[in-house]
Scaffold this motif. Structure first.
Motif, mmCIF file in Angstrom:
data_model
loop_
_atom_site.group_PDB
_atom_site.id
_atom_site.type_symbol
_atom_site.label_atom_id
_atom_site.label_comp_id
_atom_site.label_asym_id
_atom_site.label_seq_id
_atom_site.Cartn_x
_atom_site.Cartn_y
_atom_site.Cartn_z
ATOM 1 N N UNK A 212 38.548 4.810 1.238
ATOM 2 C CA UNK A 212 39.682 3.985 1.645
ATOM 3 C C UNK A 212 39.799 4.492 3.141
ATOM 4 N N UNK A 213 39.759 6.061 3.288
ATOM 5 C CA UNK A 213 40.050 6.556 4.658
ATOM 6 C C UNK A 213 38.962 6.083 5.655
ATOM 7 N N UNK A 214 37.849 6.181 5.271
ATOM 8 C CA UNK A 214 36.653 5.743 5.993
ATOM 9 C C UNK A 214 36.608 4.252 6.473
ATOM 10 N N UNK A 215 37.051 3.469 5.565
ATOM 11 C CA UNK A 215 37.330 2.069 5.895
ATOM 12 C C UNK A 215 38.391 1.931 6.908
ATOM 13 N N UNK A 216 39.194 2.479 6.749
ATOM 14 C CA UNK A 216 40.536 2.131 7.563
ATOM 15 C C UNK A 216 40.133 2.528 8.950
ATOM 16 N N UNK A 217 39.280 3.742 9.292
ATOM 17 C CA UNK A 217 38.788 3.957 10.519
ATOM 18 C C UNK A 217 37.758 2.988 10.989
ATOM 19 N N UNK A 218 36.823 2.966 10.031
ATOM 20 C CA UNK A 218 35.509 2.026 10.655
ATOM 21 C C UNK A 218 35.850 0.405 10.951
ATOM 22 N N UNK A 219 36.993 0.152 10.123
ATOM 23 C CA UNK A 219 37.661 -1.277 10.520
ATOM 24 C C UNK A 219 38.349 -1.553 11.670
ATOM 25 N N UNK A 220 38.934 -0.179 12.292
ATOM 26 C CA UNK A 220 39.713 -0.357 13.251
ATOM 27 C C UNK A 220 41.105 -0.553 12.851
ATOM 28 N N UNK A 221 41.570 -0.419 11.735
ATOM 29 C CA UNK A 221 43.017 -0.670 11.308
ATOM 30 C C UNK A 221 43.664 0.707 11.637
ATOM 31 N N UNK A 222 43.092 1.939 11.628
ATOM 32 C CA UNK A 222 43.613 3.217 11.938
ATOM 33 C C UNK A 222 42.852 3.422 13.277
ATOM 34 N N UNK A 223 43.363 4.032 14.434
ATOM 35 C CA UNK A 223 42.555 4.592 15.449
ATOM 36 C C UNK A 223 42.560 6.068 15.457
ATOM 37 N N UNK A 224 41.357 6.627 15.918
ATOM 38 C CA UNK A 224 41.442 8.009 15.887
ATOM 39 C C UNK A 224 41.904 8.369 16.876
ATOM 40 N N UNK A 225 42.497 9.774 16.603
ATOM 41 C CA UNK A 225 43.521 10.272 17.847
ATOM 42 C C UNK A 225 42.786 11.833 18.054
ATOM 43 N N UNK A 226 42.260 11.910 19.209
ATOM 44 C CA UNK A 226 41.575 13.178 19.496
ATOM 45 C C UNK A 226 42.641 13.977 20.299
ATOM 46 N N UNK A 227 42.767 15.226 19.710
ATOM 47 C CA UNK A 227 43.658 16.253 20.351
ATOM 48 C C UNK A 227 43.144 16.734 21.812
#
Length: 227
Positions: A212-227
């Motif tokens: 689910x975590x992977x899907x959330x990122x791959x689908x664009x629902x959650x955006x990566x935040x790079x420090x």
């Protein structure tokens, strides 16, 4: 119930150490040992394992390929894989999560962490170190050639099947929060959260919270935040 553990590592000394640790617990036992991925897949069936502690780097069929094979086999749908890694190649960890692993653990972890990982994976309720898993996924997805180009359009469309509340819960899962934490944040009961998580997993074809975590990122629902 006793948790049936399969050890998959090409180093006999490490397997021996893990066996002593696991067998010392009243609620778990080592039912088989494998020195390569192909053997791990075979023994997962034969020994009726619940959890596989899987080394990534093994001769022949490596841990990544073995994890894919276990995840793709309907007869092994109940088996949970925890990847053992030195964190030297974090992208392998992310690939393993995409392949169906339930989490990952450093070989230098404390004994209590290893035992907790086995119990968490067997329970299927939460990821091992979800915040760390999320951080790895975020970092590597952020290293793509252009954030939106790396999203999975098919998975983005599948999100349409989720209700508003299921999307909200998925965002929280991707944030590394437990059911109790999500319940407090959304002001609902933990049982309600569990129901939403299970429905989201069913609709998105995810084996567990890790996917689910992977899907959330791959689908664009959650955006990566790079420090």
């Amino acid at each position: 119930m006793t948790i049936r553990v399969l050890l998959a590592d090409d180093q006999a000394l490490l397997r021996s150490a893990f066996r002593v640790l696991v067998d010392s617990e009243a609620d778990m036992e080592v039912v088989a040992e494998a020195s390569d991925g192909a053997e791990a897949v075979r023994l997962a069936k034969e020994a009726r394992a619940d959890v596989v502690l899987m080394d990534i780097r093994m001769p022949g069929t490596d841990g990544l390929a073995a994890t894919r094979m276990i995840s793709a086999d309907p007869a092994l749908a109940h088996v949970r894989v925890v990847i053992l890694t030195t964190f030297e190649v974090d992208d392998y960890v992310v690939q393993s999560l995409r392949a169906g692993a339930s989490g990952f653990l450093g070989k230098g972890s404390e004994p209590d962490e290893l035992l907790a990982a086995i119990r968490v994976a067997a329970g299927g309720e939460a990821l091992l170190s979800p915040a760390a898993t999320k951080g790895l996924i975020a970092r590597f997805l952020a290293q793509g050639d252009g954030a939106d180009d790396d999203r999975d359009p098919a998975r983005a469309e599948r999100l349409d099947a989720l209700t508003v509340r299921e999307r909200e819960v998925l965002v929280q899962v991707a944030g590394g929060h437990s059911n109790d934490e999500i319940a407090e944040r959304l002001e609902v009961s933990p049982l309600t959260v569990k129901t939403h998580v299970n429905r989201a997993m069913s609709k998105l074809g995810a084996r567990d919270r890790a996917q689910l975590v992977v899907i959330a990122y791959e689908s664009g629902l959650v955006r990566p935040r790079v420090e």
